[in-house]
Motif scaffolding. Structure first.
Motif, short mmCIF file in Angstrom:
data_model
loop_
_atom_site.label_atom_id
_atom_site.label_comp_id
_atom_site.label_asym_id
_atom_site.label_seq_id
_atom_site.Cartn_x
_atom_site.Cartn_y
_atom_site.Cartn_z
N TYR A 1 -1.48 17.63 -4.85
CA TYR A 1 -0.33 16.87 -4.36
C TYR A 1 -0.68 16.04 -3.12
N PRO A 2 -1.35 16.62 -2.09
CA PRO A 2 -1.75 15.77 -0.95
C PRO A 2 -2.69 14.63 -1.36
N MET A 3 -3.57 14.91 -2.33
CA MET A 3 -4.51 13.87 -2.75
C MET A 3 -3.78 12.69 -3.38
N PHE A 4 -2.87 12.98 -4.31
CA PHE A 4 -2.12 11.89 -4.96
C PHE A 4 -1.14 11.24 -3.99
N ILE B 1 0.29 6.52 -0.61
CA ILE B 1 0.55 5.91 0.69
C ILE B 1 -0.43 4.78 0.98
N SER B 2 -1.67 4.92 0.50
CA SER B 2 -2.68 3.90 0.77
C SER B 2 -2.34 2.55 0.13
N LEU B 3 -1.41 2.53 -0.81
CA LEU B 3 -1.02 1.28 -1.47
C LEU B 3 0.19 0.62 -0.83
N PHE B 4 0.66 1.18 0.29
CA PHE B 4 1.86 0.67 0.95
C PHE B 4 1.57 0.43 2.43
N HIS C 1 6.58 6.86 6.64
CA HIS C 1 7.37 6.49 5.47
C HIS C 1 6.91 5.13 4.94
N THR C 2 6.77 5.02 3.64
CA THR C 2 6.34 3.76 3.05
C THR C 2 7.43 2.70 3.17
N THR C 3 7.02 1.47 3.43
CA THR C 3 7.98 0.37 3.61
C THR C 3 7.77 -0.75 2.60
N VAL C 4 6.58 -1.35 2.58
CA VAL C 4 6.31 -2.51 1.72
C VAL C 4 5.08 -2.21 0.87
N PHE C 5 5.17 -2.53 -0.42
CA PHE C 5 4.03 -2.34 -1.30
C PHE C 5 2.95 -3.37 -0.96
N ALA C 6 1.75 -2.88 -0.71
CA ALA C 6 0.65 -3.76 -0.30
C ALA C 6 -0.46 -3.84 -1.34
N GLY C 7 -0.41 -2.97 -2.34
CA GLY C 7 -1.46 -2.98 -3.35
C GLY C 7 -2.81 -2.61 -2.75
N SER D 1 -4.96 5.17 7.62
CA SER D 1 -5.69 6.44 7.58
C SER D 1 -5.77 6.98 6.15
N SER D 2 -4.73 6.77 5.36
CA SER D 2 -4.77 7.20 3.95
C SER D 2 -5.81 6.41 3.18
N THR D 3 -5.88 5.11 3.45
CA THR D 3 -6.89 4.28 2.81
C THR D 3 -8.29 4.74 3.17
N GLU D 4 -8.50 5.06 4.44
CA GLU D 4 -9.81 5.55 4.88
C GLU D 4 -10.14 6.89 4.22
N ALA D 5 -9.14 7.74 4.07
CA ALA D 5 -9.37 9.04 3.44
C ALA D 5 -9.78 8.88 1.98
N ILE D 6 -9.14 7.95 1.27
CA ILE D 6 -9.51 7.71 -0.13
C ILE D 6 -10.93 7.17 -0.22
#
Length: 314
Positions: free
Chosen positions: A51-54, A59-62, A69-75, A286-291
């Motif tokens: 669950y944390p991984m997904f 989050i890395s896409l927003f 909290h997610t605000t805008v989809f960034a892809g 930080s989520s993007t860096e973690a992925i």
């Protein structure tokens, strides 16, 4: 009295069918009990790993606010910005340097100590105990110990410098030496585990191989490279994989000793993830860096299993 062949075949068929039903019932019971025993583990694994991984991938896409909290989809724009960022490239370079140095030194020194400790020498048990003591030292205690060792005024290295009439090195405030200080500390922490695993592998090598080599007049170096290394290659491969993964995930010593400094000289990817999330409040970054870090570790592990495992003798 003659038996009817048809009736015998019928009886045999019924027995076979009954046996199949019994096996099926056993298999069904096995699946039922397996679900009972594996259920709690799978639940915890899903809750705290998958669950944390997904969620991190999501989050890395927003874009996110300071609460995460997610605000805008960034892809994939977050990934594009990150891999072209000079700060991220610096952290990646620092991380690779650290991982390579820690892995090479840990394996090299651990193998040397394990090979020496496997010899039948007087009081070798004392040295084995000393070599493995770091396994019982926590990260916090190790950090305090090495902070004292690296102290430019009263530390061990400062005393040596003063005795040799040399200028003491500012280990933790000089960018040229901060990474070296962290590498020394990490290698010291990892040596206990590496030493014990490799020592066990070396002592499991059949002594008859060394006796035959002695009869043939083989030198100790020849025995080490042609007998010891090939025989312990599975263990060496295992230890190298574990060491590399742990080096990529190093956090505690960095946080307690240098906090990523000075001037980002030790700001590795894991610590950068932590700072971007809990200092800057940029959870998307930080989520993007973690992925990206997860992908790097997976690729490095895949390369190890693809190429290095071929040289392992099972």
């Amino acid at each position: 009295m003659l038996k009817n062949p048809a009736s015998s075949d019928m009886v045999a068929g019924k027995k076979a069918e009954a046996s199949k039903r019994k096996i099926f019932r056993l298999n069904a019971n096995d699946k039922y009990f397996a679900s009972i025993f594996l259920g709690p583990s799978l639940f915890l694994l899903g809750l705290f790993v998958f669950y944390p991984m997904f969620k991190t991938l999501y989050i890395s896409l927003f874009l996110t606010n300071t609460l995460g909290h997610t605000t805008v989809f960034a892809g994939f724009s977050n990934y594009a910005k990150l891999i072209t960022s000079p700060d991220f490239i610096n952290s990646l370079t620092v991380t690779v340097t650290y991982v390579v140095a820690v892995t090479a030194l840990t394996l090299g020194i651990g193998l040397l100590l394990a090979n020496l400790a496997s010899k039948k020498l007087p009081s070798i048990g004392i040295f084995r105990t000393l070599y493995s003591l770091t396994m019982g030292v926590s990260v916090a205690v190790a950090a305090i110990f090495w902070l004292f060792m690296f102290n430019p005024s009263t530390g061990f290295f400062a005393l040596i410098s003063n005795a040799l009439s040399m200028t003491p090195i500012n280990w933790l405030t000089d960018p040229k030496f901060a990474m070296l200080a962290v590498i020394i500390t990490t290698v010291w922490m990892n040596l206990g585990f590496t030493f014990l695993i490799l020592l066990g592998a070396i002592e499991s090598v059949p002594r008859t191989l060394y006796e035959a080599a002695d009869v043939e007049g083989a030198s100790p170096s020849f025995q080490f490279f042609k007998i010891t290394l090939p025989m312990i290659s599975p263990t060496l491969f295992f230890v190298s994989t574990i060491t590399i993964i742990d080096a990529f995930k190093s956090f505690g010593l960095i946080d307690l000793i240098t906090k990523g400094g000075p001037t980002n000289a030790t700001n590795m990817l894991v610590y950068r993830i932590y700072k971007d999330a809990f200092y800057s409040g940029n959870y998307a970054k930080s989520s993007t860096e973690a992925i990206i870090l997860t992908v790097i570790i997976a690729l490095v592990t895949l390369v190890q299993f693809k190429f290095l495992e071929r040289k392992v003798n099972y």
